[in-house]
Design a protein around this motif. Sequence first.
Motif, PDB file in Angstrom:
ATOM      1  N   VAL A   4       0.892  -1.163   0.000  1.00 50.91           N
ATOM      2  CA  VAL A   4       0.000   0.000   0.000  1.00 50.91           C
ATOM      3  C   VAL A   4       0.926   1.208   0.000  1.00 50.91           C
ATOM      4  N   VAL A   5       0.882   1.939  -1.089  1.00 48.74           N
ATOM      5  CA  VAL A   5       1.803   3.055  -1.272  1.00 48.74           C
ATOM      6  C   VAL A   5       0.997   4.340  -1.292  1.00 48.74           C
ATOM      7  N   GLY A   6       1.247   5.205  -0.328  1.00 47.53           N
ATOM      8  CA  GLY A   6       0.449   6.431  -0.231  1.00 47.53           C
ATOM      9  C   GLY A   6       1.304   7.686  -0.254  1.00 47.53           C
ATOM     10  N   GLU A   7       0.709   8.751  -0.756  1.00 46.36           N
ATOM     11  CA  GLU A   7       1.403  10.027  -0.736  1.00 46.36           C
ATOM     12  C   GLU A   7       0.423  11.087  -0.257  1.00 46.36           C
ATOM     13  N   GLY A   8       0.891  12.055   0.478  1.00 46.62           N
ATOM     14  CA  GLY A   8      -0.024  13.084   0.968  1.00 46.62           C
ATOM     15  C   GLY A   8       0.699  14.359   1.354  1.00 46.62           C
ATOM     16  N   LEU A   9      -0.105  15.368   1.671  1.00 44.95           N
ATOM     17  CA  LEU A   9       0.469  16.636   2.105  1.00 44.95           C
ATOM     18  C   LEU A   9      -0.162  17.014   3.436  1.00 44.95           C
ATOM     19  N   PHE A  10       0.667  17.468   4.344  1.00 49.53           N
ATOM     20  CA  PHE A  10       0.237  17.767   5.696  1.00 49.53           C
ATOM     21  C   PHE A  10       0.698  19.184   6.030  1.00 49.53           C
ATOM     22  N   ALA A  11      -0.192  19.974   6.614  1.00 48.99           N
ATOM     23  CA  ALA A  11       0.182  21.355   6.935  1.00 48.99           C
ATOM     24  C   ALA A  11      -0.183  21.692   8.376  1.00 48.99           C
ATOM     25  N   THR A  12       0.664  22.469   9.023  1.00 49.84           N
ATOM     26  CA  THR A  12       0.292  23.080  10.303  1.00 49.84           C
ATOM     27  C   THR A  12       0.457  24.586  10.110  1.00 49.84           C
ATOM     28  N   TYR A  13      -0.467  25.338  10.695  1.00 52.37           N
ATOM     29  CA  TYR A  13      -0.374  26.798  10.576  1.00 52.37           C
ATOM     30  C   TYR A  13      -1.122  27.437  11.732  1.00 52.37           C
TER      31      TYR A  13
END
Lengths: 269, 171
Positions: free
Chosen positions: A103-112
């Motif tokens: 299971v290969v996943g990619e994502g974007l995570f932000a803190t602000y």
Amino acid sequence: MRHLARLALPLLAALAAAAPAAAHKAWMLPSSTVLSGADVWVTVDAAVSNDLFVFEHVPMRLDNLVVTGPDGEAVKAENAATGKFRSTFDLHLTKPGTYRASVVGEGLFATYKLNGEPKRWRGRPEALERDVPKEATDLRLTQTQQRTDTFVSLGKPSTPALAPAAKGLDLRAETHPNNLASGETARFTLLLDGAPAANVDVEIVRGGVRYRDAPGEIRLKTGADGSFSVTWPQAGMYWLGAEVQDDKATIPNARRRAAYNATLEVLPQ
Amino acid sequence: MRRAVTALFPTLIAGPALAGEVAVSVEIPRLDVSEYHRPYLAVWLEGADGAALANLAVWYDVRKKEGEGGAKWLKDMRQWWRRIGRETELPLDGISGATKPVGAHALSFSTDAAPFAALKPGHYEIVVEAAREVGGREVLRLPVSWPPQAGARAEARGTSELGAVSVGLKP
């Protein structure tokens, strides 16, 4: 709070498993890893949890499931389903050799921060601009690349399915992952974007944590050539995990967090 | 006399008259269990380095299902499977066969036939492994020195899935 609820969604939780130390672990658990015969089936459970290998938290989404067969060809997962705590699928093994389920996943995570209040966001890169307000300050972006693997072999284990991925963290198996036995030493090399990943922490935990007072994890570090060796203290199903953070994200101004984990079965002598 | 001849002309051991014997005995014990299935059993020859050299016997459920047979459970003989089983094409003529009942079973191999005819002098092991459905698994090892000395013999006794196991050599 709504943000947190969204974060609890299984897919996101699966990706969140890339987070350091305290996070839940992503895993797949095959019914067998070493098989004989000519035409056999394996059922694989997939979940994200603290207890290994107990499905007690959220299922792992199978949207990004890829199964590679003995000739390096794609194999179809059958009877896939996702329940409350775990996903499951079957593999029909008709050719001798090694199969790899990933299971290969990619994502974007932000803190602000918005008006001084800390916020978190997770989603697709193209949605970032729409979802995160212009007034946000202290924006920090993390691109995540995660791979979760497990291996099964019908008959004699083979290597084409083990070919390491060019992107993210992956394992090069000097010892075949379906040829592990208690008391023996296995050697692997951790690769980041296909190149040896030196000096990376590797954690190895035997299943059945629920029935032990101490998790008893094995902690290792990869050498200068990315390699590490583990001598299996006893038979069992083991979880292996490693993670790297660097600035090689493909998204501007983002950090990259690449994680790899695998389920490996060690058989008695 | 025969020993003197073979010592002088080891390559001459070809005629049946000169053939020695490797006699293996394997006992399948009677077990007091509620659900009994005959064990899968494998006997094979290993070099001193642990490398499997040849299968001597593979007993499994050949009739269980059409076509495939009971090959699905061959991997339960774990050591055999890892060392030689997964590279063995079954059925093996003269070596593989159906599971056997409780009792002592004799296997006989000629020293002038494969795999013993080509065996170099040294130390070997004959390994016996039994695995039983809803039961246990047991492995016993019998040391063998080659070339065989008259009366050479090795014995072992299992504690669960195997009874008395022995090998006797006749040069």
